[in-house]
Design a protein around this motif. Structure first.
Motif, PDB file in Angstrom:
ATOM      1  N   GLU A  58      88.955  -3.824  13.104  1.00  0.00           N
ATOM      2  CA  GLU A  58      90.250  -3.240  12.795  1.00  0.00           C
ATOM      3  C   GLU A  58      91.352  -4.095  13.410  1.00  0.00           C
ATOM      4  O   GLU A  58      91.468  -4.199  14.628  1.00  0.00           O
ATOM      5  CB  GLU A  58      90.329  -1.810  13.324  1.00  0.00           C
ATOM      6  N   GLU A  59      92.158  -4.729  12.561  1.00  0.00           N
ATOM      7  CA  GLU A  59      93.250  -5.552  13.042  1.00  0.00           C
ATOM      8  C   GLU A  59      94.603  -4.861  12.881  1.00  0.00           C
ATOM      9  O   GLU A  59      95.546  -5.170  13.611  1.00  0.00           O
ATOM     10  CB  GLU A  59      93.266  -6.892  12.282  1.00  0.00           C
ATOM     11  N   TYR A  60      94.707  -3.973  11.930  1.00  0.00           N
ATOM     12  CA  TYR A  60      95.995  -3.332  11.660  1.00  0.00           C
ATOM     13  C   TYR A  60      96.077  -1.948  12.293  1.00  0.00           C
ATOM     14  O   TYR A  60      97.044  -1.617  12.956  1.00  0.00           O
ATOM     15  CB  TYR A  60      96.223  -3.238  10.149  1.00  0.00           C
ATOM     16  N   TRP A  61      95.028  -1.148  12.119  1.00  0.00           N
ATOM     17  CA  TRP A  61      95.050   0.223  12.628  1.00  0.00           C
ATOM     18  C   TRP A  61      94.675   0.227  14.109  1.00  0.00           C
ATOM     19  O   TRP A  61      93.706  -0.379  14.527  1.00  0.00           O
ATOM     20  CB  TRP A  61      94.071   1.116  11.848  1.00  0.00           C
ATOM     21  N   ALA A  62      95.480   0.913  14.901  1.00  0.00           N
ATOM     22  CA  ALA A  62      95.269   0.939  16.361  1.00  0.00           C
ATOM     23  C   ALA A  62      94.397   2.107  16.803  1.00  0.00           C
ATOM     24  O   ALA A  62      93.757   2.037  17.854  1.00  0.00           O
ATOM     25  CB  ALA A  62      96.615   1.003  17.089  1.00  0.00           C
ATOM     26  N   TYR A  63      94.358   3.183  16.028  1.00  0.00           N
ATOM     27  CA  TYR A  63      93.615   4.374  16.420  1.00  0.00           C
ATOM     28  C   TYR A  63      92.849   4.924  15.220  1.00  0.00           C
ATOM     29  O   TYR A  63      93.261   4.772  14.071  1.00  0.00           O
ATOM     30  CB  TYR A  63      94.554   5.482  16.933  1.00  0.00           C
ATOM     31  N   VAL A  64      91.746   5.572  15.516  1.00  0.00           N
ATOM     32  CA  VAL A  64      90.976   6.307  14.514  1.00  0.00           C
ATOM     33  C   VAL A  64      90.709   7.705  15.054  1.00  0.00           C
ATOM     34  O   VAL A  64      90.199   7.849  16.169  1.00  0.00           O
ATOM     35  CB  VAL A  64      89.638   5.601  14.188  1.00  0.00           C
ATOM     36  N   VAL A  65      91.051   8.713  14.289  1.00  0.00           N
ATOM     37  CA  VAL A  65      90.846  10.103  14.694  1.00  0.00           C
ATOM     38  C   VAL A  65      89.574  10.622  14.021  1.00  0.00           C
ATOM     39  O   VAL A  65      89.438  10.547  12.793  1.00  0.00           O
ATOM     40  CB  VAL A  65      92.050  10.984  14.304  1.00  0.00           C
ATOM     41  N   VAL A  66      88.661  11.122  14.833  1.00  0.00           N
ATOM     42  CA  VAL A  66      87.373  11.614  14.335  1.00  0.00           C
ATOM     43  C   VAL A  66      87.256  13.094  14.650  1.00  0.00           C
ATOM     44  O   VAL A  66      87.480  13.513  15.796  1.00  0.00           O
ATOM     45  CB  VAL A  66      86.196  10.849  14.983  1.00  0.00           C
ATOM     46  N   LYS A  67      86.915  13.878  13.659  1.00  0.00           N
ATOM     47  CA  LYS A  67      86.712  15.312  13.859  1.00  0.00           C
ATOM     48  C   LYS A  67      85.272  15.584  14.300  1.00  0.00           C
ATOM     49  O   LYS A  67      84.332  14.989  13.783  1.00  0.00           O
ATOM     50  CB  LYS A  67      87.016  16.096  12.578  1.00  0.00           C
ATOM     51  N   TYR A  68      85.124  16.478  15.242  1.00  0.00           N
ATOM     52  CA  TYR A  68      83.813  16.833  15.780  1.00  0.00           C
ATOM     53  C   TYR A  68      82.876  17.298  14.668  1.00  0.00           C
ATOM     54  O   TYR A  68      81.695  16.940  14.646  1.00  0.00           O
ATOM     55  CB  TYR A  68      83.988  17.937  16.831  1.00  0.00           C
ATOM     56  N   ALA A  69      83.406  18.086  13.739  1.00  0.00           N
ATOM     57  CA  ALA A  69      82.565  18.664  12.693  1.00  0.00           C
ATOM     58  C   ALA A  69      82.016  17.605  11.753  1.00  0.00           C
ATOM     59  O   ALA A  69      81.017  17.849  11.061  1.00  0.00           O
ATOM     60  CB  ALA A  69      83.360  19.707  11.906  1.00  0.00           C
ATOM     61  N   ASP A  70      82.646  16.408  11.700  1.00  0.00           N
ATOM     62  CA  ASP A  70      82.200  15.351  10.786  1.00  0.00           C
ATOM     63  C   ASP A  70      81.179  14.410  11.415  1.00  0.00           C
ATOM     64  O   ASP A  70      80.639  13.546  10.729  1.00  0.00           O
ATOM     65  CB  ASP A  70      83.410  14.524  10.313  1.00  0.00           C
ATOM     66  N   VAL A  71      80.926  14.557  12.720  1.00  0.00           N
ATOM     67  CA  VAL A  71      80.049  13.629  13.426  1.00  0.00           C
ATOM     68  C   VAL A  71      78.586  13.982  13.171  1.00  0.00           C
ATOM     69  O   VAL A  71      78.156  15.111  13.379  1.00  0.00           O
ATOM     70  CB  VAL A  71      80.330  13.652  14.942  1.00  0.00           C
ATOM     71  N   ARG A  72      77.824  12.987  12.727  1.00  0.00           N
ATOM     72  CA  ARG A  72      76.381  13.167  12.537  1.00  0.00           C
ATOM     73  C   ARG A  72      75.591  12.531  13.675  1.00  0.00           C
ATOM     74  O   ARG A  72      74.542  13.031  14.079  1.00  0.00           O
ATOM     75  CB  ARG A  72      75.946  12.568  11.191  1.00  0.00           C
ATOM     76  N   LEU A  73      76.085  11.403  14.195  1.00  0.00           N
ATOM     77  CA  LEU A  73      75.409  10.698  15.280  1.00  0.00           C
ATOM     78  C   LEU A  73      76.463  10.105  16.205  1.00  0.00           C
ATOM     79  O   LEU A  73      77.465   9.554  15.746  1.00  0.00           O
ATOM     80  CB  LEU A  73      74.520   9.581  14.723  1.00  0.00           C
ATOM     81  N   LEU A  74      76.210  10.224  17.506  1.00  0.00           N
ATOM     82  CA  LEU A  74      77.154   9.706  18.490  1.00  0.00           C
ATOM     83  C   LEU A  74      76.366   8.983  19.574  1.00  0.00           C
ATOM     84  O   LEU A  74      75.519   9.579  20.233  1.00  0.00           O
ATOM     85  CB  LEU A  74      77.974  10.843  19.103  1.00  0.00           C
ATOM     86  N   LYS A  75      76.641   7.691  19.771  1.00  0.00           N
ATOM     87  CA  LYS A  75      76.028   6.897  20.825  1.00  0.00           C
ATOM     88  C   LYS A  75      77.108   6.493  21.816  1.00  0.00           C
ATOM     89  O   LYS A  75      78.205   6.077  21.418  1.00  0.00           O
ATOM     90  CB  LYS A  75      75.329   5.665  20.262  1.00  0.00           C
ATOM     91  N   VAL A  76      76.791   6.571  23.112  1.00  0.00           N
ATOM     92  CA  VAL A  76      77.800   6.353  24.146  1.00  0.00           C
ATOM     93  C   VAL A  76      77.272   5.351  25.171  1.00  0.00           C
ATOM     94  O   VAL A  76      76.095   5.392  25.538  1.00  0.00           O
ATOM     95  CB  VAL A  76      78.151   7.675  24.868  1.00  0.00           C
ATOM     96  N   ARG A  77      78.132   4.458  25.615  1.00  0.00           N
ATOM     97  CA  ARG A  77      77.823   3.614  26.764  1.00  0.00           C
ATOM     98  C   ARG A  77      79.120   3.374  27.537  1.00  0.00           C
ATOM     99  O   ARG A  77      80.218   3.498  26.984  1.00  0.00           O
ATOM    100  CB  ARG A  77      77.191   2.290  26.344  1.00  0.00           C
ATOM    101  N   TYR A  78      78.987   3.027  28.819  1.00  0.00           N
ATOM    102  CA  TYR A  78      80.148   2.869  29.686  1.00  0.00           C
ATOM    103  C   TYR A  78      80.331   1.391  30.035  1.00  0.00           C
ATOM    104  O   TYR A  78      79.395   0.744  30.512  1.00  0.00           O
ATOM    105  CB  TYR A  78      79.980   3.677  30.973  1.00  0.00           C
TER     106      TYR A  78
END
Length: 224
Positions: A193-213
């Motif tokens: 993403e070069e133009y858009w600075a943010y993406v808003v994601v709704k909890y209800a639309d999430v099927r898979l979520l992977k997290v790392r720090y």
């Protein structure tokens, strides 16, 4: 009446605190059962009674070894306010000792019963999103996530903002760069993403979520 009332409050805490502490520790290892308020209160009261009785027995042995160190229960019951006023601090010390011993017994019982548990982490009763995106982070880290939506679209970026305290259908999280990537449903390769600075994601639309720090400035976004 004040000394007697004060001791009564302590006695009440001695009856409730050990069982409540034991249940709180137990729920960290095993999820609580869906039960009525009456059954939950009865279980707390029963465990408190067990630990309080054991604590009193220990204090009775102490009273035999060290006479006069603890309140004389027979004199207290017989004289009432007079004994309470005259031996106020002895009563406070005795009831406090009973509460502390009962709570220590509750902790010891929980530790003994949980010695065979294989779970590496306790069961959390707080907000999962807050734990993943905030509470478990060090000061210089951010939560980088890979999100796959029900539509098949995928996003990679770090969590800049998220909402809690709302029903799951109303929760949202905001992903941000640098090097934020996305891949539309059906696309083969991801795009940065070069133009858009943010993406808003709704909890209800999430099927898979992977997290790392990773550190905010040094984190690199791997291919989706």
């Amino acid at each position: 009446m004040i000394p007697e009332g004060f001791a009564t409050v302590y006695a009440f805490l001695g009856l409730v605190a050990p069982g409540l502490l034991f249940e709180m520790r137990r729920e960290r290892r095993r999820p609580s059962l869906e039960q009525s308020s009456f059954r939950e209160a009865s279980r707390v009261a029963l465990m408190s009674l067990v630990f309080t009785t054991a604590s009193i027995l220990i204090l009775m042995v102490v009273a035999l070894v060290v006479p006069g160190a603890l309140p004389d229960l027979a004199a207290w019951v017989g004289d009432g306010d007079g004994y309470a006023r005259e031996h106020f601090w002895r009563i406070v010390a005795g009831v406090t000792a009973e509460v502390v011993i009962a709570c220590l017994l509750a902790l010891g019982a929980d530790r003994y019963l949980g010695r065979g548990d294989t779970a590496a982490h306790p069961i959390g009763h707080g907000d999962l999103w807050n734990s993943l995106f905030s509470a478990d982070l060090s000061r210089d880290q951010v939560a980088w996530v890979k999100v796959e939506l029900s539509s098949g679209a995928q996003y990679w970026g770090y969590v800049d903002y998220f909402t809690i305290g709302k029903p799951p259908s109303e929760r949202e999280m905001v992903l941000k760069g640098p090097r934020m990537q996305s891949r539309d449903a059906g696309a083969i390769t991801p795009a940065e993403e070069e133009y858009w600075a943010y993406v808003v994601v709704k909890y209800a639309d999430v099927r898979l979520l992977k997290v790392r720090y990773e550190p905010r400035a040094k984190a690199s976004a791997p291919p989706l």
